[in-house]
Motif scaffolding. Structure first.
Motif, PDB file in Angstrom:
ATOM      1  N   GLU A   1      46.461  29.110  47.897  1.00  0.00           N
ATOM      2  CA  GLU A   1      46.442  30.289  48.761  1.00  0.00           C
ATOM      3  C   GLU A   1      46.319  31.574  47.932  1.00  0.00           C
ATOM      4  O   GLU A   1      45.593  32.494  48.296  1.00  0.00           O
ATOM      5  CB  GLU A   1      47.717  30.333  49.602  1.00  0.00           C
ATOM      6  N   GLU A   2      47.034  31.613  46.824  1.00  0.00           N
ATOM      7  CA  GLU A   2      46.969  32.793  45.964  1.00  0.00           C
ATOM      8  C   GLU A   2      45.578  32.962  45.368  1.00  0.00           C
ATOM      9  O   GLU A   2      45.083  34.076  45.227  1.00  0.00           O
ATOM     10  CB  GLU A   2      47.972  32.649  44.813  1.00  0.00           C
ATOM     11  N   ARG A   3      44.966  31.845  45.007  1.00  0.00           N
ATOM     12  CA  ARG A   3      43.639  31.930  44.393  1.00  0.00           C
ATOM     13  C   ARG A   3      42.631  32.490  45.366  1.00  0.00           C
ATOM     14  O   ARG A   3      41.835  33.378  45.025  1.00  0.00           O
ATOM     15  CB  ARG A   3      43.180  30.536  43.944  1.00  0.00           C
ATOM     16  N   VAL A   4      42.659  31.974  46.575  1.00  0.00           N
ATOM     17  CA  VAL A   4      41.716  32.461  47.576  1.00  0.00           C
ATOM     18  C   VAL A   4      41.974  33.934  47.861  1.00  0.00           C
ATOM     19  O   VAL A   4      41.045  34.747  47.893  1.00  0.00           O
ATOM     20  CB  VAL A   4      41.824  31.631  48.876  1.00  0.00           C
ATOM     21  N   ALA A   5      43.234  34.284  48.028  1.00  0.00           N
ATOM     22  CA  ALA A   5      43.586  35.680  48.301  1.00  0.00           C
ATOM     23  C   ALA A   5      43.097  36.579  47.163  1.00  0.00           C
ATOM     24  O   ALA A   5      42.519  37.648  47.399  1.00  0.00           O
ATOM     25  CB  ALA A   5      45.100  35.815  48.479  1.00  0.00           C
ATOM     26  N   ALA A   6      43.292  36.136  45.930  1.00  0.00           N
ATOM     27  CA  ALA A   6      42.879  36.944  44.788  1.00  0.00           C
ATOM     28  C   ALA A   6      41.365  37.114  44.749  1.00  0.00           C
ATOM     29  O   ALA A   6      40.864  38.197  44.425  1.00  0.00           O
ATOM     30  CB  ALA A   6      43.370  36.301  43.490  1.00  0.00           C
ATOM     31  N   LEU A   7      40.641  36.081  45.102  1.00  0.00           N
ATOM     32  CA  LEU A   7      39.186  36.183  45.130  1.00  0.00           C
ATOM     33  C   LEU A   7      38.750  37.223  46.165  1.00  0.00           C
ATOM     34  O   LEU A   7      37.914  38.086  45.883  1.00  0.00           O
ATOM     35  CB  LEU A   7      38.551  34.825  45.451  1.00  0.00           C
ATOM     36  N   LEU A   8      39.337  37.143  47.355  1.00  0.00           N
ATOM     37  CA  LEU A   8      38.985  38.106  48.393  1.00  0.00           C
ATOM     38  C   LEU A   8      39.302  39.528  47.937  1.00  0.00           C
ATOM     39  O   LEU A   8      38.505  40.446  48.124  1.00  0.00           O
ATOM     40  CB  LEU A   8      39.727  37.788  49.696  1.00  0.00           C
ATOM     41  N   LEU A   9      40.444  39.705  47.286  1.00  0.00           N
ATOM     42  CA  LEU A   9      40.820  41.039  46.814  1.00  0.00           C
ATOM     43  C   LEU A   9      39.877  41.525  45.728  1.00  0.00           C
ATOM     44  O   LEU A   9      39.551  42.713  45.664  1.00  0.00           O
ATOM     45  CB  LEU A   9      42.257  41.028  46.289  1.00  0.00           C
ATOM     46  N   SER A  10      39.456  40.609  44.883  1.00  0.00           N
ATOM     47  CA  SER A  10      38.526  40.990  43.822  1.00  0.00           C
ATOM     48  C   SER A  10      37.216  41.499  44.425  1.00  0.00           C
ATOM     49  O   SER A  10      36.703  42.548  44.030  1.00  0.00           O
ATOM     50  CB  SER A  10      38.270  39.783  42.920  1.00  0.00           C
ATOM     51  N   ILE A  11      36.690  40.783  45.394  1.00  0.00           N
ATOM     52  CA  ILE A  11      35.449  41.213  46.041  1.00  0.00           C
ATOM     53  C   ILE A  11      35.680  42.540  46.751  1.00  0.00           C
ATOM     54  O   ILE A  11      34.864  43.459  46.673  1.00  0.00           O
ATOM     55  CB  ILE A  11      34.968  40.148  47.038  1.00  0.00           C
ATOM     56  N   SER A  12      36.819  42.619  47.422  1.00  0.00           N
ATOM     57  CA  SER A  12      37.164  43.848  48.129  1.00  0.00           C
ATOM     58  C   SER A  12      37.130  45.052  47.197  1.00  0.00           C
ATOM     59  O   SER A  12      36.509  46.080  47.500  1.00  0.00           O
ATOM     60  CB  SER A  12      38.555  43.688  48.743  1.00  0.00           C
ATOM     61  N   SER A  13      37.773  44.926  46.038  1.00  0.00           N
ATOM     62  CA  SER A  13      37.835  46.092  45.141  1.00  0.00           C
ATOM     63  C   SER A  13      36.474  46.371  44.507  1.00  0.00           C
ATOM     64  O   SER A  13      36.120  47.527  44.267  1.00  0.00           O
ATOM     65  CB  SER A  13      38.914  45.898  44.081  1.00  0.00           C
ATOM     66  N   ARG A  14      35.705  45.316  44.265  1.00  0.00           N
ATOM     67  CA  ARG A  14      34.370  45.541  43.711  1.00  0.00           C
ATOM     68  C   ARG A  14      33.476  46.214  44.752  1.00  0.00           C
ATOM     69  O   ARG A  14      32.654  47.076  44.419  1.00  0.00           O
ATOM     70  CB  ARG A  14      33.771  44.221  43.236  1.00  0.00           C
ATOM     71  N   ASN A  15      33.636  45.839  46.008  1.00  0.00           N
ATOM     72  CA  ASN A  15      32.895  46.528  47.077  1.00  0.00           C
ATOM     73  C   ASN A  15      33.298  47.994  47.161  1.00  0.00           C
ATOM     74  O   ASN A  15      32.463  48.859  47.374  1.00  0.00           O
ATOM     75  CB  ASN A  15      33.183  45.855  48.420  1.00  0.00           C
ATOM     76  N   HIS A  16      34.574  48.218  47.018  1.00  0.00           N
ATOM     77  CA  HIS A  16      35.094  49.572  47.090  1.00  0.00           C
ATOM     78  C   HIS A  16      34.413  50.461  46.050  1.00  0.00           C
ATOM     79  O   HIS A  16      33.985  51.578  46.357  1.00  0.00           O
ATOM     80  CB  HIS A  16      36.602  49.532  46.865  1.00  0.00           C
ATOM     81  N   ARG A  17      34.307  49.952  44.836  1.00  0.00           N
ATOM     82  CA  ARG A  17      33.628  50.702  43.770  1.00  0.00           C
ATOM     83  C   ARG A  17      32.185  51.004  44.125  1.00  0.00           C
ATOM     84  O   ARG A  17      31.614  51.989  43.655  1.00  0.00           O
ATOM     85  CB  ARG A  17      33.629  49.879  42.459  1.00  0.00           C
ATOM     86  N   ARG A  18      31.599  50.111  44.901  1.00  0.00           N
ATOM     87  CA  ARG A  18      30.203  50.312  45.294  1.00  0.00           C
ATOM     88  C   ARG A  18      30.088  51.117  46.574  1.00  0.00           C
ATOM     89  O   ARG A  18      29.029  51.158  47.188  1.00  0.00           O
ATOM     90  CB  ARG A  18      29.522  48.960  45.488  1.00  0.00           C
ATOM     91  N   LYS A  19      31.205  51.708  47.024  1.00  0.00           N
ATOM     92  CA  LYS A  19      31.220  52.525  48.224  1.00  0.00           C
ATOM     93  C   LYS A  19      30.896  51.716  49.476  1.00  0.00           C
ATOM     94  O   LYS A  19      30.357  52.254  50.437  1.00  0.00           O
ATOM     95  CB  LYS A  19      30.231  53.709  48.096  1.00  0.00           C
ATOM     96  N   LEU A  20      31.209  50.428  49.444  1.00  0.00           N
ATOM     97  CA  LEU A  20      31.039  49.599  50.632  1.00  0.00           C
ATOM     98  C   LEU A  20      32.416  49.299  51.200  1.00  0.00           C
ATOM     99  O   LEU A  20      33.427  49.562  50.559  1.00  0.00           O
ATOM    100  CB  LEU A  20      30.335  48.285  50.271  1.00  0.00           C
ATOM    101  N   SER A  21      32.431  48.746  52.385  1.00  0.00           N
ATOM    102  CA  SER A  21      33.700  48.451  53.023  1.00  0.00           C
ATOM    103  C   SER A  21      34.521  47.462  52.209  1.00  0.00           C
ATOM    104  O   SER A  21      34.042  46.381  51.864  1.00  0.00           O
ATOM    105  CB  SER A  21      33.469  47.868  54.409  1.00  0.00           C
ATOM    106  N   PRO A  22      35.776  47.809  51.882  1.00  0.00           N
ATOM    107  CA  PRO A  22      36.632  46.886  51.148  1.00  0.00           C
ATOM    108  C   PRO A  22      37.241  45.831  52.069  1.00  0.00           C
ATOM    109  O   PRO A  22      37.854  44.885  51.599  1.00  0.00           O
ATOM    110  CB  PRO A  22      37.719  47.787  50.572  1.00  0.00           C
TER     111      PRO A  22
END
Lengths: 273, 273
Positions: free
Chosen positions: B190-211
DNA sequence: CGATAAGTTGAACTGGCTCAAGTCATGTGG
DNA sequence: CCACATGACTTGAGCCAGTTCAACTTATCG
């Protein structure tokens, strides 16, 4: 419980002795086999040179490198090279002894991220953010060279072959980490342990040391953390491998008896590595 | 069974269209949101510049960089950017779409080693040995810029800030891989999946896309391979997270509803990342 | 529209984990 | 230099998260 063990409360980068006053201090710390660790030896004369930075440099270039390297600093077991969060100032070339790198998670658990042997470079995790993302600690008495990163950058800009060498060195670190990732995310406990032993074996081979007999200075807990299993599992795997006459394990002293068998367990092609 | 799937048998580096004849071809491939992918856009004008290589370069330097970059090449789902074992010639900056990197183990199983989004650099695994240690494949229609490595090396030697930038970029890759290693070797599914989603979220954020809302183009099998669990476990974790109203999952479309909850599961400090 | 790949869910199984009790190594102070 | 305390290691037993196998539903794309 055993969070933040900090067996030695020296601060990071706390090798107080200057680069000149350690003459002789670090003698004999490489198990007496060879004397890698004579602190006065220059990069050009260092027998680790071919593994380290100087490879591919000519004599003049090496003398420039020599000028920026702080040589022959000594550490004993438990001493920190740097700590997680420290400002990134330098990378470190291991001369003698072995080192582990690790992070401490929020709940205080130590997670080992790397094992470094003589000739290898530690500290590249600090390059991107200007502070170290992990701590590096001596697993036994050892010595190292400190290479201030900003000076290395300057020198690299002037010496293309040094720049290329360092690109390659960083690339190696990336490959190594990805191999580790593959290992940990797919294989069974026995395969992981076998692969670690083979990795050390081949790294020893490059250093002209015995590929079949060596000391693994990490504790079972460190090995387990590194490989993503518990310390009990590591211990059980060692026992099993010993029962199968693939290795002989005497505490930290490892003797690989059946190299082919070990490779079969690690699922590594016998030719490769 | 599903070893060596090779959904598309184009050879590596097989984008046959020259750098000039692709004008307009790659339009609209970034979900229509923005037009990252206009192939004629220079590094100086590319909105991904701040994530990619050009950051920290001045106008003149960027024009030098522009000269060596082969811009705006297009790929569709399943196409290879390069294959494991290929000669290393170039690194690739993702412009649009997402890519996975993976190795194929001896027994033919695919092991995912990385996920790359627009603005990120793929291919650094080839630097140390001069051939790629893994394959890179488009997960959806996408485009990229090709940067011949020997030219980048030459240019880096002449432009110190570019050299520094690339050192930092490689350092980032090292840090990222080590984070992944830590994640996979210690945490629960569960932690691994959550961390992956958060990683994508923050990378999207940097790209000015929806986190909080994005498409994860990997299959469940890819995600599982990347995170070191089975595809069934990934599926079950998604179901559980959905039941807890932490995310809404509609096939590959992910909507993070309770970001704090997700961070709690991933055991990431809520402030960090 | 139909075939094939991707995803979901259930049930049984198991490798590695946890907890526990013990032995062995090491290094520090008396 | 020995004694003893502490940390490191081993081994056993029971348990559980995640795997495996299987049956089914839902997407994708030629």
């Amino acid at each position: 419980m055993h969070a933040n063990p900090a067996p030695n409360e020296k601060g990071s980068l706390s090798v107080k002795s200057s680069a000149t006053d350690v003459h002789g201090l670090a003698k004999d710390i490489s198990h007496g086999r060879t004397c890698h660790s004579n602190p006065s030896v220059s990069c050009g004369d260092c027998r680790l040179g071919e593994l380290c930075l100087p490879i591919a440099l000519d004599a003049v270039e090496i003398s420039h490198l020599d000028e920026i390297v702080k040589r022959g600093r000594a550490l004993s077991k438990g001493d920190y090279l740097y700590r997680e969060g420290d400002d990134f100032q330098a990378i470190y070339a291991i001369r003698a002894g072995s080192f582990k790198t690790f992070k401490t998670t929020l709940d205080g658990v130590e997670q080992v991220t790397g094992l470094y042997l003589p000739g290898e470079i530690v500290g590249m995790d600090g390059i991107s953010s200007n502070h170290h993302g992990s701590s590096a600690m001596a697993l036994e008495t050892g010595s190292f060279c400190e290479i201030p990163f900003h000076l290395l950058e300057e020198l690299s800009a002037r010496i293309p072959s040094l720049q290329g060498r360092f690109f390659r060195l960083m690339g190696q670190e990336i490959v190594k980490d990805q191999q580790m990732l593959t290992l940990v995310s797919s294989n069974a406990a026995e395969e992981r342990v076998a692969a670690l032993l083979l990795s050390i074996s081949s790294r020893n081979h490059r250093r002209k040391l015995s590929p079949s007999q060596f000391r693994l200075a990490m504790t079972r807990a460190d090995i387990g953390s590194y490989l993503g299993v518990t310390l009990e599992t590591v211990s059980r795997v060692f026992s099993r491998l010993q029962k199968q006459s693939i290795v002989k394990v005497d505490n930290k002293e490892i003797h690989v008896i059946d190299m082919a068998g070990l490779k079969a367990i690690a699922k590594v092609s016998v030719s490769g590595y």
